[in-house]
Each structure stands twice: as C-alpha cells, then as structure tokens.
Design a protein around this motif. Sequence first.
Motif, PDB file in Angstrom:
ATOM      1  N   THR A 207       0.837  -1.204   0.000  1.00 48.75           N
ATOM      2  CA  THR A 207       0.000   0.000   0.000  1.00 48.75           C
ATOM      3  C   THR A 207       0.871   1.254   0.000  1.00 48.75           C
ATOM      4  O   THR A 207       0.607   2.215  -0.734  1.00 48.75           O
ATOM      5  CB  THR A 207      -0.940  -0.011   1.228  1.00 48.75           C
ATOM      6  N   ASP A 219      -7.409   3.090  -5.573  1.00 48.16           N
ATOM      7  CA  ASP A 219      -8.841   2.762  -5.594  1.00 48.16           C
ATOM      8  C   ASP A 219      -9.188   2.011  -4.315  1.00 48.16           C
ATOM      9  O   ASP A 219      -8.474   1.086  -3.921  1.00 48.16           O
ATOM     10  CB  ASP A 219      -9.160   1.855  -6.791  1.00 48.16           C
ATOM     11  N   LEU A 220     -10.287   2.438  -3.679  1.00 51.67           N
ATOM     12  CA  LEU A 220     -10.662   1.841  -2.395  1.00 51.67           C
ATOM     13  C   LEU A 220     -12.034   1.199  -2.476  1.00 51.67           C
ATOM     14  O   LEU A 220     -12.883   1.615  -3.273  1.00 51.67           O
ATOM     15  CB  LEU A 220     -10.681   2.924  -1.303  1.00 51.67           C
ATOM     16  N   ASP A 221     -12.272   0.212  -1.618  1.00 46.32           N
ATOM     17  CA  ASP A 221     -13.605  -0.392  -1.550  1.00 46.32           C
ATOM     18  C   ASP A 221     -14.482   0.407  -0.577  1.00 46.32           C
ATOM     19  O   ASP A 221     -14.073   1.468  -0.091  1.00 46.32           O
ATOM     20  CB  ASP A 221     -13.527  -1.892  -1.179  1.00 46.32           C
ATOM     21  N   GLU A 222     -15.676  -0.109  -0.293  1.00 46.86           N
ATOM     22  CA  GLU A 222     -16.599   0.656   0.556  1.00 46.86           C
ATOM     23  C   GLU A 222     -16.112   0.776   1.999  1.00 46.86           C
ATOM     24  O   GLU A 222     -16.621   1.591   2.760  1.00 46.86           O
ATOM     25  CB  GLU A 222     -18.007   0.055   0.517  1.00 46.86           C
ATOM     26  N   ARG A 225     -10.579   0.342   1.771  1.00 47.68           N
ATOM     27  CA  ARG A 225      -9.402  -0.524   1.643  1.00 47.68           C
ATOM     28  C   ARG A 225      -8.971  -0.605   0.180  1.00 47.68           C
ATOM     29  O   ARG A 225      -9.821  -0.619  -0.714  1.00 47.68           O
ATOM     30  CB  ARG A 225      -9.726  -1.938   2.156  1.00 47.68           C
ATOM     31  N   THR A 227      -8.496  -1.787  -3.283  1.00 52.73           N
ATOM     32  CA  THR A 227      -9.178  -2.907  -3.948  1.00 52.73           C
ATOM     33  C   THR A 227      -8.178  -3.936  -4.482  1.00 52.73           C
ATOM     34  O   THR A 227      -8.527  -5.097  -4.612  1.00 52.73           O
ATOM     35  CB  THR A 227     -10.051  -2.407  -5.106  1.00 52.73           C
ATOM     36  N   TYR A 230      -7.940  -6.050  -1.402  1.00 53.22           N
ATOM     37  CA  TYR A 230      -9.171  -6.440  -0.699  1.00 53.22           C
ATOM     38  C   TYR A 230     -10.344  -6.634  -1.672  1.00 53.22           C
ATOM     39  O   TYR A 230     -11.493  -6.563  -1.273  1.00 53.22           O
ATOM     40  CB  TYR A 230      -9.535  -5.385   0.349  1.00 53.22           C
ATOM     41  N   GLY A 231     -10.037  -6.873  -2.934  1.00 54.04           N
ATOM     42  CA  GLY A 231     -11.091  -6.974  -3.946  1.00 54.04           C
ATOM     43  C   GLY A 231     -11.779  -8.322  -4.000  1.00 54.04           C
ATOM     44  O   GLY A 231     -12.858  -8.448  -4.582  1.00 54.04           O
ATOM     45  N   ASN A 232     -11.152  -9.336  -3.430  1.00 57.45           N
ATOM     46  CA  ASN A 232     -11.747 -10.682  -3.458  1.00 57.45           C
ATOM     47  C   ASN A 232     -11.914 -11.200  -2.039  1.00 57.45           C
ATOM     48  O   ASN A 232     -11.105 -10.894  -1.163  1.00 57.45           O
ATOM     49  CB  ASN A 232     -10.826 -11.656  -4.206  1.00 57.45           C
ATOM     50  N   TYR A 275     -12.849 -10.075   3.172  1.00 59.79           N
ATOM     51  CA  TYR A 275     -12.105  -9.619   1.990  1.00 59.79           C
ATOM     52  C   TYR A 275     -10.681  -9.277   2.390  1.00 59.79           C
ATOM     53  O   TYR A 275     -10.440  -8.365   3.172  1.00 59.79           O
ATOM     54  CB  TYR A 275     -12.832  -8.411   1.351  1.00 59.79           C
ATOM     55  N   ARG A 359     -20.989  -9.324  -0.384  1.00 59.62           N
ATOM     56  CA  ARG A 359     -20.675  -7.892  -0.397  1.00 59.62           C
ATOM     57  C   ARG A 359     -21.816  -7.088   0.237  1.00 59.62           C
ATOM     58  O   ARG A 359     -21.609  -6.258   1.086  1.00 59.62           O
ATOM     59  CB  ARG A 359     -20.525  -7.407  -1.836  1.00 59.62           C
TER      60      ARG A 359
END
Length: 374
Positions: A207, A219-222, A225, A227, A230-232, A275, A359
């Motif tokens: 990171t 790019d971050l998730d909700e 984090r 992605t 932490y995308g999967n 995730y 999700r």
Amino acid sequence: MARPETEPTIGELLDRNGVSRRSFLKYCTAMASLLALPPIAARAMAAQLRAARRPSVIYLSFQECTGCLESFTRSFAPTIENMIFNVISLDYDDTLMAAAGAQAEKARAQAMEANYGKYLLVVDGAVPTADGGVYHCAAGRTGIDILTDCAKGAAAIVAVGTCASFGGLPHADPNPTGARAISALVPGKPVINVSGCPPIPEVITGTFLQYVTTGRVPDLDEHLRPTVFYGNSIHDRCYRRPFYDRGEFAKTFDDEGARNGWCLYELGCKGPTTYNACATVKWNNAVSFPIQSGHPCLGCAEPEFWDRGSFYSPIPTARWGKAGEVSTAEAGTLAAGAALTGVAIGAGSVVLARRRISRHQRTPHSESEKHNEE
Ligand code: FSX
C-alpha cells in the motif's frame, strides 16, 4: 529529517547506496506482481520510483497490541530495511525510534513542519474517546489531541490494522474506552484502511509503494481498503473452494474431512464474508495462511469481527443465507447438478451471486461507514 524539495530522489539515494539498477528492477518486478500488475509494468514502476522523493512518514500508535508493527517489520518483499532506507523516510515512530521523551516529540514536530501538507500519517490502533480521551495519553496529551494535530498537515492517512480501520478489539462490546476508528476522527482527510488483525506485511508495504509510485490514494472499496488487496473474498480465492462446491466439509478438527483438507465452512470459517489477500499473498514469505494450516478464517479484516458471534460457528444465514443462498447441503447437490448438465456458466453465476450477496450483506455499521455517512 527535514524533507525540502532538495531531498534526493529515490533513484539518487539508490545510486548513492550502491543499489544496482538490475537489483532494483528485480525488486520492482516483485512489487508489480504483488500489486497484480503485468511484468511489463515493473519497468515503468522502477522509473516512477526512481524519480520520486521518499515521503516523510509519521507513525502513531494508539490502543493496539503492537501486532501490526510486528507484522510490518516482518515484511519479506520489500523488507522493512528496503522500505525504510529506499522508499519512505520514517521520521517518527515512538516504538521503533531510538529517541524518547522530549527528543522524540521534537523530532515529530520538526518532521511535520518541514513536510507540512505532504507527509504520510500512518496510524495503528483505535483512539479512545470516552471521558475526554484520558485512556491514551502521551507527553501529557490525549490520543485524540495528538491524532488531530498530526492529521492537519498530512497528505493522506494510512490506518494500519483492524483497530485503526474499524475500532477492532478495543471497540468490541462493551467498548469501555469509547474506542473509535481513525476515519471517524479525521473529517475531510483521505484515509486508506489496511485492515487485518494484524494486516499482511506485504499488504502494508504494498500500500505504501502504491502510494509512493502513483502519488495518490489508490482505488478503495466501501470500507476504504485498497481494492488491489481487498477486492476478493478469502472464499473466492481459497484453494479449498472445490470442496465447498462439492459439499465436502470437515465437521470436527480431527475427522476424516479435516484430514482430507476439506472445506472448513462448518467449523466457522468466515472466508465467504472476509475480503483480504490471505489466500493469494499468504504469510511468512508466502509459506501458508490460516486455512492452509487447518484453521477457519476468523474474519479479522472485517468490521466488528469480534462481535459477530463464535469464531467456530458457521456464518449465520442472516449474513450468508438469504436470496441465492447455497447451504452446505445444497452446495453438493448444486455441484452434482452442474456436473451432470455440464452447466459451467451456471456454476460461475452461482459464484458471482454469492460474491454479490456477501458484499451486500456485510454489516453496514462499521466506524468508517459511519464516518462516510456523516
Ligand atoms: Fe489491532 Fe494492531 Fe490486531 Fe494488534 O496495531 S489490528 S489488536 S494485531 O496490533 O491494532
């Protein structure tokens, strides 16, 4: 310590330290692979990194167990030495630095002043807010005061660990100290959450590298984090997944299923709703990860993971069992049906449906989400 514009570039520092271009390219190739970039991206990354200047990093610790810093210092790719000497300038870390007391406070103030608006603030641990914040004090100041002060001049904040990202263990019911996530306490500042209790060392360093290479928040998730890491879900990438799809489950830790390496879902594995990159990056230089060692995933990278019931009970159907639910019994039937009819695409849709379900069914009340809603 000061980082004016005259600070040498990373490339100049590497040359000065005798690091050959070839070995630096090798290092960037490993990094590109960690960031899921094609090998060809390594050259571009090497050029970008060489031209960049090391960002000043101020590292604060609040309510935590120091597991996150232990994890960070056990990174294999890059090693912590590589990170500190070549990619970041760790100007303040009260656990790692030699200075103490007034000397350490002065070092932090100087680094902040010299790099105002540009430094990266890294924080591990949750911040206690009950009773005026008295449950964490250093140099006569509360944790909230220190965080607020250090956040002002930061270009971005990296919350390392589940405690900093979501409140973690200190925030667990009944949360006697009023512990809160970092993102809930620094309105208006970009926050990158690197969750996990502790986070994977290579995810922490990856990171940082992503930030230094691109100069921007990834790019971050909700849950804020990256992605790329932490995308999967763990379940999506788990090597035991075929056993789940065939309905083959270990029921106890010493039954035939456990010996055969079958799916640990019925022993409480939280992989479907968690995730993180444990199943791909793994731990200890990619030797293994909990599920590979025979233990269910505890879900430590997710908000509220301490308060979601027993680690050893299957995920409640309220979170994993509504529309499109595939119960463990049904999973076997479904896989058999797919095999009979040869509907591989259908099986793929089931996987995608599950991914959407997990999700959307994650508890929407994490500290970072509260902050986002405010
Ligand atoms: Fe928390 Fe980290 Fe778990 Fe420990 O700093 S995420 S308790 S590994 O140490 O904050």
